[in-house]
Design a protein around this motif. Structure first.
Motif, short mmCIF file in Angstrom:
data_model
loop_
_atom_site.label_atom_id
_atom_site.label_comp_id
_atom_site.label_asym_id
_atom_site.label_seq_id
_atom_site.Cartn_x
_atom_site.Cartn_y
_atom_site.Cartn_z
N GLN A 87 0.82 -1.21 0.00
CA GLN A 87 0.00 0.00 0.00
C GLN A 87 0.85 1.26 0.00
N GLN A 88 2.09 1.13 0.44
CA GLN A 88 3.02 2.26 0.45
C GLN A 88 3.90 2.28 -0.80
N GLY A 89 3.57 1.42 -1.77
CA GLY A 89 4.27 1.44 -3.05
C GLY A 89 5.48 0.54 -3.17
N ASP A 90 5.60 -0.44 -2.27
CA ASP A 90 6.75 -1.35 -2.30
C ASP A 90 6.52 -2.44 -3.36
N ALA A 91 7.26 -2.37 -4.44
CA ALA A 91 7.07 -3.31 -5.56
C ALA A 91 7.46 -4.74 -5.19
N MET A 102 6.88 -2.05 -11.83
CA MET A 102 7.19 -1.01 -10.84
C MET A 102 8.65 -1.03 -10.41
N GLY A 103 9.41 -2.01 -10.91
CA GLY A 103 10.85 -2.00 -10.65
C GLY A 103 11.36 -3.01 -9.65
N PRO A 144 5.98 -9.76 -23.35
CA PRO A 144 6.65 -8.67 -24.05
C PRO A 144 6.21 -7.29 -23.56
N SER A 145 4.93 -7.15 -23.23
CA SER A 145 4.43 -5.87 -22.73
C SER A 145 5.07 -5.52 -21.39
N VAL A 146 5.17 -6.52 -20.49
CA VAL A 146 5.79 -6.28 -19.19
C VAL A 146 7.26 -5.90 -19.38
N GLU A 147 7.94 -6.60 -20.27
CA GLU A 147 9.36 -6.30 -20.52
C GLU A 147 9.54 -4.88 -21.04
N ARG A 148 8.62 -4.44 -21.87
CA ARG A 148 8.73 -3.08 -22.42
C ARG A 148 8.54 -2.03 -21.32
N HIS A 149 7.71 -2.32 -20.35
CA HIS A 149 7.36 -1.33 -19.34
C HIS A 149 8.20 -1.41 -18.07
N MET A 150 8.94 -2.50 -17.88
CA MET A 150 9.75 -2.59 -16.67
C MET A 150 10.94 -1.63 -16.79
N LYS A 154 18.83 -9.60 -17.57
CA LYS A 154 20.15 -9.69 -16.95
C LYS A 154 20.33 -8.62 -15.87
N GLU A 155 19.87 -7.42 -16.13
CA GLU A 155 20.02 -6.34 -15.15
C GLU A 155 19.25 -6.67 -13.86
N ALA A 156 18.05 -7.21 -14.01
CA ALA A 156 17.27 -7.61 -12.83
C ALA A 156 17.96 -8.75 -12.09
N PHE A 157 18.48 -9.71 -12.84
CA PHE A 157 19.19 -10.84 -12.22
C PHE A 157 20.40 -10.35 -11.43
N GLU A 158 21.13 -9.41 -11.99
CA GLU A 158 22.33 -8.92 -11.31
C GLU A 158 21.98 -8.22 -10.00
N GLU A 159 20.81 -7.58 -9.94
CA GLU A 159 20.38 -6.96 -8.68
C GLU A 159 20.12 -8.04 -7.63
N ILE A 160 19.45 -9.12 -8.03
CA ILE A 160 19.18 -10.23 -7.10
C ILE A 160 20.49 -10.91 -6.72
#
Length: 213
Positions: A37-41, A80-81, A97-103, A109-115
């Motif tokens: 509710q506070q915007g935590d993705a 939402m990131g 594909p739509s989700v990938e365009r909007h993330m 790879k960039e998301a994986f590297e954060e994890i």
């Protein structure tokens, strides 16, 4: 999100995926709802997992499967990131594909590297997700050209399973049981050596935590 989970999310994940106590799980879920509710993705990603069935959450936790709601939440989380949202969306066929365009990530790879960064700093759930990326073959989304070096799925698994094994063990060492089934399948495959004493050590450790194991 942004390199680390918020304190409420970190606490909630431990309560939901490591307590095996319905009252504690409800408390963890309430924390996720407040954070969302506070915007935590990231909170959205973990709420989605609660409604995705027994492969994602303890069957006795009290959550009813709701695939449509889970998909909506997981996709929203990714857009939402949340790197967790991106990896879980890929694993659950929600990284469209739509989700990938909007993330906000340039790539999977960039998301994986954060994890991976969070895993290297000791986060148990991130260790588990990194292991899953190797175990399920999602690493080929991280490095597509890597596929050229493998003749077939078995050849890939012979390379990936030893890496996944190490990350699953790191998650076990922090009290997370979620990867146990995959760990057992790695051992049964014969593609990765897991010594009997090591296997028994983790079995006894996790059986003391989990009624499922």
């Amino acid at each position: 999100m942004k390199g680390k989970y918020s304190k409420p999310v970190k606490t909630a994940v431990k309560l939901i995926w490591s307590s095996f106590d319905r009252e504690e799980i409800r408390r963890g879920y309430a924390l996720l709802m407040q954070a969302a509710q506070q915007g935590d993705a990231d909170a959205l990603a973990f709420i989605a997992r609660c409604f995705m069935g027994e492969e994602y959450v303890w069957p006795q936790a009290g959550f009813k499967v709701d695939d449509a709601n889970a998909s909506k939440l997981m996709q929203k989380s990714a857009m939402m990131g949340s790197a967790t949202g991106v990896l879980c969306a890929a694993r659950s066929a929600n990284l469209t594909p739509s989700v990938e365009r909007h993330m906000p990530f340039a790539s999977f790879k960039e998301a994986f590297e954060e994890i991976l960064g969070q895993a290297e700093r000791g986060d148990a759930f991130c260790c588990y997700m990194v292991a899953n990326v190797y175990f399920w073959g999602d690493y080929l989304r991280v490095e597509p050209d890597c596929a050229k070096q493998f003749k077939d799925e078995r050849d890939y698994n012979a390379w990936a399973y030893p890496i996944a094994k190490e990350w699953y063990e790191r998650s076990f060492d922090s009290g997370l049981c979620a990867g146990w089934g995959n760990y057992c399948n790695i051992r049964k495959s014969g593609l990765c050596d897991i010594a009997q004493d090591v296997f028994e050590k983790y079995y006894l450790m996790l059986a003391d935590i989990s009624p499922v194991i």
